[in-house]
Every structure is written in C-alpha cells, then in structure tokens.
Design a protein around this motif. Structure first.
Motif, PDB file in Angstrom:
ATOM      1  N   SER A 153     -11.108  54.946  -0.830  1.00 56.60           N
ATOM      2  CA  SER A 153      -9.811  54.530  -0.273  1.00 56.60           C
ATOM      3  C   SER A 153      -8.688  54.809  -1.266  1.00 56.60           C
ATOM      4  O   SER A 153      -7.597  55.262  -0.886  1.00 56.60           O
ATOM      5  N   THR A 154      -8.955  54.523  -2.536  1.00 54.42           N
ATOM      6  CA  THR A 154      -7.945  54.738  -3.574  1.00 54.42           C
ATOM      7  C   THR A 154      -7.678  56.225  -3.762  1.00 54.42           C
ATOM      8  O   THR A 154      -6.519  56.653  -3.905  1.00 54.42           O
ATOM      9  N   PHE A 155      -8.733  57.019  -3.748  1.00 52.56           N
ATOM     10  CA  PHE A 155      -8.599  58.474  -3.857  1.00 52.56           C
ATOM     11  C   PHE A 155      -7.692  59.018  -2.747  1.00 52.56           C
ATOM     12  O   PHE A 155      -6.758  59.788  -2.997  1.00 52.56           O
ATOM     13  N   LYS A 156      -7.954  58.594  -1.516  1.00 51.85           N
ATOM     14  CA  LYS A 156      -7.163  59.089  -0.390  1.00 51.85           C
ATOM     15  C   LYS A 156      -5.701  58.651  -0.506  1.00 51.85           C
ATOM     16  O   LYS A 156      -4.789  59.403  -0.151  1.00 51.85           O
ATOM     17  N   THR A 157      -5.480  57.452  -1.015  1.00 53.13           N
ATOM     18  CA  THR A 157      -4.114  56.969  -1.199  1.00 53.13           C
ATOM     19  C   THR A 157      -3.386  57.770  -2.274  1.00 53.13           C
ATOM     20  O   THR A 157      -2.253  58.219  -2.079  1.00 53.13           O
ATOM     21  N   LEU A 158      -4.053  57.949  -3.417  1.00 45.88           N
ATOM     22  CA  LEU A 158      -3.402  58.650  -4.533  1.00 45.88           C
ATOM     23  C   LEU A 158      -3.175  60.129  -4.239  1.00 45.88           C
ATOM     24  O   LEU A 158      -2.287  60.747  -4.834  1.00 45.88           O
ATOM     25  N   LYS A 159      -3.952  60.675  -3.300  1.00 38.12           N
ATOM     26  CA  LYS A 159      -3.728  62.066  -2.889  1.00 38.12           C
ATOM     27  C   LYS A 159      -2.331  62.256  -2.304  1.00 38.12           C
ATOM     28  O   LYS A 159      -1.783  63.364  -2.309  1.00 38.12           O
ATOM     29  N   GLU A 160      -1.757  61.176  -1.796  1.00 41.14           N
ATOM     30  CA  GLU A 160      -0.401  61.254  -1.238  1.00 41.14           C
ATOM     31  C   GLU A 160       0.655  61.364  -2.335  1.00 41.14           C
ATOM     32  O   GLU A 160       1.816  61.706  -2.049  1.00 41.14           O
ATOM     33  N   PHE A 161       0.258  61.093  -3.584  1.00 40.35           N
ATOM     34  CA  PHE A 161       1.232  61.066  -4.676  1.00 40.35           C
ATOM     35  C   PHE A 161       1.033  62.195  -5.691  1.00 40.35           C
ATOM     36  O   PHE A 161       1.812  62.307  -6.636  1.00 40.35           O
ATOM     37  N   THR A 162       0.005  62.992  -5.504  1.00 39.51           N
ATOM     38  CA  THR A 162      -0.227  64.112  -6.422  1.00 39.51           C
ATOM     39  C   THR A 162      -0.896  65.267  -5.689  1.00 39.51           C
ATOM     40  O   THR A 162      -1.718  65.043  -4.792  1.00 39.51           O
ATOM     41  N   LEU A 239       1.268  48.962  -1.624  1.00 43.69           N
ATOM     42  CA  LEU A 239       1.331  48.685  -0.188  1.00 43.69           C
ATOM     43  C   LEU A 239       0.482  49.675   0.608  1.00 43.69           C
ATOM     44  O   LEU A 239      -0.250  49.288   1.526  1.00 43.69           O
ATOM     45  N   LYS A 240       0.554  50.945   0.266  1.00 41.18           N
ATOM     46  CA  LYS A 240      -0.242  51.949   0.968  1.00 41.18           C
ATOM     47  C   LYS A 240      -1.726  51.758   0.686  1.00 41.18           C
ATOM     48  O   LYS A 240      -2.567  51.923   1.575  1.00 41.18           O
ATOM     49  N   LEU A 241      -2.037  51.400  -0.563  1.00 41.35           N
ATOM     50  CA  LEU A 241      -3.437  51.225  -0.933  1.00 41.35           C
ATOM     51  C   LEU A 241      -4.061  50.034  -0.213  1.00 41.35           C
ATOM     52  O   LEU A 241      -5.180  50.129   0.302  1.00 41.35           O
ATOM     53  N   TYR A 243      -3.213  48.786   2.596  1.00 44.10           N
ATOM     54  CA  TYR A 243      -3.368  49.167   4.008  1.00 44.10           C
ATOM     55  C   TYR A 243      -4.605  50.040   4.198  1.00 44.10           C
ATOM     56  O   TYR A 243      -5.411  49.815   5.116  1.00 44.10           O
ATOM     57  N   ASN A 244      -4.771  51.048   3.335  1.00 42.71           N
ATOM     58  CA  ASN A 244      -5.912  51.964   3.457  1.00 42.71           C
ATOM     59  C   ASN A 244      -7.240  51.269   3.178  1.00 42.71           C
ATOM     60  O   ASN A 244      -8.245  51.539   3.851  1.00 42.71           O
ATOM     61  N   ILE A 245      -7.242  50.380   2.184  1.00 43.89           N
ATOM     62  CA  ILE A 245      -8.476  49.640   1.888  1.00 43.89           C
ATOM     63  C   ILE A 245      -8.866  48.780   3.089  1.00 43.89           C
ATOM     64  O   ILE A 245     -10.040  48.750   3.478  1.00 43.89           O
ATOM     65  N   GLU A 246      -7.907  48.086   3.672  1.00 44.07           N
ATOM     66  CA  GLU A 246      -8.236  47.245   4.824  1.00 44.07           C
ATOM     67  C   GLU A 246      -8.800  48.079   5.969  1.00 44.07           C
ATOM     68  O   GLU A 246      -9.787  47.693   6.610  1.00 44.07           O
ATOM     69  N   LYS A 247      -8.186  49.219   6.240  1.00 46.33           N
ATOM     70  CA  LYS A 247      -8.657  50.076   7.333  1.00 46.33           C
ATOM     71  C   LYS A 247     -10.083  50.554   7.078  1.00 46.33           C
ATOM     72  O   LYS A 247     -10.954  50.450   7.942  1.00 46.33           O
ATOM     73  N   ASP A 248     -10.338  51.078   5.868  1.00 47.95           N
ATOM     74  CA  ASP A 248     -11.669  51.606   5.555  1.00 47.95           C
ATOM     75  C   ASP A 248     -12.710  50.493   5.502  1.00 47.95           C
ATOM     76  O   ASP A 248     -13.844  50.660   5.971  1.00 47.95           O
ATOM     77  N   TYR A 249     -12.348  49.366   4.933  1.00 43.21           N
ATOM     78  CA  TYR A 249     -13.270  48.227   4.835  1.00 43.21           C
ATOM     79  C   TYR A 249     -13.616  47.703   6.226  1.00 43.21           C
ATOM     80  O   TYR A 249     -14.790  47.451   6.536  1.00 43.21           O
ATOM     81  N   THR A 250     -12.606  47.533   7.078  1.00 44.63           N
ATOM     82  CA  THR A 250     -12.836  47.028   8.433  1.00 44.63           C
ATOM     83  C   THR A 250     -13.725  47.979   9.225  1.00 44.63           C
ATOM     84  O   THR A 250     -14.640  47.554   9.936  1.00 44.63           O
ATOM     85  N   ASP A 251     -13.468  49.280   9.097  1.00 47.64           N
ATOM     86  CA  ASP A 251     -14.313  50.273   9.773  1.00 47.64           C
ATOM     87  C   ASP A 251     -15.752  50.200   9.281  1.00 47.64           C
ATOM     88  O   ASP A 251     -16.701  50.295  10.072  1.00 47.64           O
ATOM     89  N   PHE A 252     -15.909  50.004   7.969  1.00 47.68           N
ATOM     90  CA  PHE A 252     -17.255  49.944   7.398  1.00 47.68           C
ATOM     91  C   PHE A 252     -18.003  48.691   7.863  1.00 47.68           C
ATOM     92  O   PHE A 252     -19.198  48.742   8.163  1.00 47.68           O
ATOM     93  N   ILE A 253     -17.307  47.568   7.923  1.00 50.99           N
ATOM     94  CA  ILE A 253     -17.934  46.325   8.391  1.00 50.99           C
ATOM     95  C   ILE A 253     -18.454  46.503   9.815  1.00 50.99           C
ATOM     96  O   ILE A 253     -19.516  45.994  10.182  1.00 50.99           O
ATOM     97  N   LYS A 254     -17.739  47.267  10.635  1.00 52.93           N
ATOM     98  CA  LYS A 254     -18.144  47.481  12.024  1.00 52.93           C
ATOM     99  C   LYS A 254     -19.295  48.474  12.149  1.00 52.93           C
ATOM    100  O   LYS A 254     -20.191  48.305  12.984  1.00 52.93           O
ATOM    101  N   THR A 255     -19.279  49.523  11.314  1.00 54.60           N
ATOM    102  CA  THR A 255     -20.205  50.647  11.516  1.00 54.60           C
ATOM    103  C   THR A 255     -21.229  50.827  10.403  1.00 54.60           C
ATOM    104  O   THR A 255     -22.240  51.506  10.604  1.00 54.60           O
ATOM    105  N   CYS A 256     -20.951  50.243   9.213  1.00 60.16           N
ATOM    106  CA  CYS A 256     -21.789  50.455   8.018  1.00 60.16           C
ATOM    107  C   CYS A 256     -21.876  51.943   7.660  1.00 60.16           C
ATOM    108  O   CYS A 256     -22.871  52.395   7.092  1.00 60.16           O
ATOM    109  N   TYR A 257     -20.823  52.690   7.993  1.00 59.58           N
ATOM    110  CA  TYR A 257     -20.812  54.136   7.747  1.00 59.58           C
ATOM    111  C   TYR A 257     -19.656  54.512   6.823  1.00 59.58           C
ATOM    112  O   TYR A 257     -18.536  54.034   6.984  1.00 59.58           O
ATOM    113  N   ILE A 258     -19.964  55.372   5.847  1.00 61.35           N
ATOM    114  CA  ILE A 258     -18.953  55.977   4.986  1.00 61.35           C
ATOM    115  C   ILE A 258     -19.153  57.481   5.035  1.00 61.35           C
ATOM    116  O   ILE A 258     -20.286  57.970   5.031  1.00 61.35           O
TER     117      ILE A 258
END
Length: 318
Positions: A153-162, A239-241, A243-258
């Motif tokens: 999640s952090t990698f995807k967020t920081l990709k927006e800044f570099t 703020l972006k991080l 948001y992204n962590i919550e989205k990825d975490y929530t998806d993982f809790i539902k699907t157990c998939y990364i």
C-alpha cells in the motif's frame, strides 16, 4: 469550549473579529485570544488587525486539526493521536486499548523501533512516523501476508510522488534508488489461532537532508526530498496513504487475497544474487526468483534447488 477544528475552518474561510468568534462559540474574547495564541504556537500563520483574525498559512504538520477534517477513510485514522515526542508509537498502541483503525503519530520517537530491535531514526518535522491499530480476526495462517500488504500500500502511494526507482525490499521495506526510504514493524496478538490485533508501525523519510541521518547511514538511507530535490507535503502523503491502506486492508479482510505478482514485479533485487541473514549471521545465498502466494520468498540456491524463505534479512553483501 472552543472547537479548534471549527475555529480553523472558519478562519481559513474569512476574517472574523474576536467579538464575532466569542458569539459563535458562546465564550469570552479572552478565551478566543488564548485559542488564537495556541494555534500560532502550533504553526498556523494568523494575520490579525482591528478587523479580526484570518489564517493565511497552515503548518505542514500532521496535526489533528489538519488531518481529521481531510480524512477520506471510513475508520482508519478517525481515532487520531498526535504527539510532538513519544518513546515509540508502537509502544503507546500496545499500552492502550484503542479502537480498530486508531492512528498514533509522533513528530519524534526517542525509542523508535525497526525490525529485530533496531533503532529507527526520526528527524523531527521531516518524516512520517506512526502506528495503526487493526483488529482483523483472521486465521494466523494469513499473518505472513500482512508483512507485504502494508509495504505494498505504501509503495503504491509513494509511486504518486516519485518517478524514480522505487522498490519493495522483502519482507517489509521500501527502497528508492537503492537506498532505504521506509520501514515497517508489525506486531501481532494471537488468540485461539486468530490474529486479534495488529500494530503496524510505519516510518517514511520525507523531507530529510543528508545531515539528518547519522554518518554511518548516509550510504543506505534516503528521503523523497534528497532524491527528488524538492520538499513534499507530509499531510498530503499521510492522507493518501491512510486511504490506500484502508482500501487494501478492507479488500484483504474480505478476500484474503494480495496481488503477489504485482509485488513480485517490483521486488528489490529480483533476479539478483542475495544473502539471507538471521541474527547477523549469513545462513543462505541465492538468486531471488519471486514470491509464493503466502508471501514467502523463493530463492534459487543452485541450478536444481530452490529454497523457500519465511524469515530473514536480505543483503547483496556476501
């Protein structure tokens, strides 16, 4: 009582006199003046004249008054604790019974921790150092995946800044141009074979200069500012991080998939020879081939043999 968030919102919109503010909050002009003085000490630039007060510049500090009104999450960060200084945000999270999604952020940690008890250097007002409390109630077999979920999640967020060479170092670091940019410390509580609590410690180097790092770390540590040559808004990144962590975490809790394949494609040293260290001792070396679905590392130790690595530190020194 004067609601600081409401006061800041009002003074960002227009100039208001002490008398007007006193009426809005049902208090005295002296109480208003004291609150304005406090906001100035927090870093708000406030223009004042005979007509009243107006905020002309916000501090680039992840203060509750800046983060809470701008949060776009459903639960992560809604319970937000900000400290100028603390021993360790993970320690604080462990010492309290905090609700799911709580975020504890400190400008400086006197005993900040990395993996395996290493010290994390936190330059005041230069980086982001925080912990998130999560209560997944998932089977313990999924624990190893969490080591990659938050760096991803952090990698995807920081990709927006570099646009530069950003990579995920297995199991849980982020590297930029071959130097460490962010680190993670994930501590768990397990009951009846369930992961009942995760404390996710995250440290990101944002606006550090070379002199902010100890001399022995200059060759292995970096910041967004050092690599990009400009300052970044820590609040925007946080703020972006979240948001992204919550989205990825929530998806993982539902699907157990990364999406391990996407992580694999962005692995540091993929296809290169590395050494695996445990407690400072080299235990294995081989070529990084990729990841298994559980997040373990595949290492090609010779032409016919692959080893599966679940714990250890990777290095290209032998």
């Amino acid at each position: 009582m004067i609601d600081e968030i409401k006061l800041i919102t009002l003074l960002k919109e227009k100039k208001l006199s002490g008398e007007e503010l006193a009426k809005i909050f049902g208090t005295s002009r002296v109480a208003v003046w004291k609150k304005i003085t406090k906001l100035k000490t927090l870093g708000y630039e406030i223009h004042s004249d005979k007509e009243g007060y107006k905020i002309i510049k916000n501090p680039d500090k992840p203060l509750p008054t800046e983060i809470l009104p701008a949060l776009e999450t459903n639960f992560i960060g809604k319970n937000y604790h900000y400290f100028e200084e603390i021993d360790s945000t993970n320690n604080y999270a462990k010492s309290k019974d905090l609700p799911n999604g709580s975020v504890i952020l400190a400008e400086n940690q006197t005993a900040g921790k990395g993996r395996k008890g290493r010290k994390w250097i936190s330059s005041k007002y230069k980086g982001l150092y925080f912990s998130i409390v999560l209560k997944p109630n998932l089977e313990v077999t999924h624990l190893s995946k969490f080591s990659l979920l938050f760096p991803y999640s952090t990698f995807k967020t920081l990709k927006e800044f570099t646009t530069q060479d950003l990579k995920i170092k297995w199991p849980n670091d982020i590297y930029l141009n071959g130097k460490k940019l962010a680190g993670f410390l994930i501590e768990s509580s397990i009951e009846n074979n369930l992961i009942t609590k995760l404390i996710v410690g995250i440290g990101i180097n944002v606006n550090q200069n070379t002199f902010d790092f100890p001399e022995d770390l200059n060759y292995i540590a970096t910041s967004l500012k050092l690599e990009e040559g400009k300052e970044f808004s820590r609040n925007e990144i946080l703020l972006k991080l979240l948001y992204n962590i919550e989205k990825d975490y929530t998806d993982f809790i539902k699907t157990c998939y990364i999406n391990m394949k996407d992580i694999e494609e962005n692995l540091l040293w993929l296809g290169e020879k590395v050494s695996v260290y445990e407690d400072g001792r080299m235990v294995l070396s081989g070529i990084v081939k990729g990841l298994n679905s559980d997040g373990s590392l595949i290492l090609q130790v010779d032409k016919e043999t692959e080893e599966i690595i679940y714990v250890g530190d990777l290095s290209i020194r032998y």
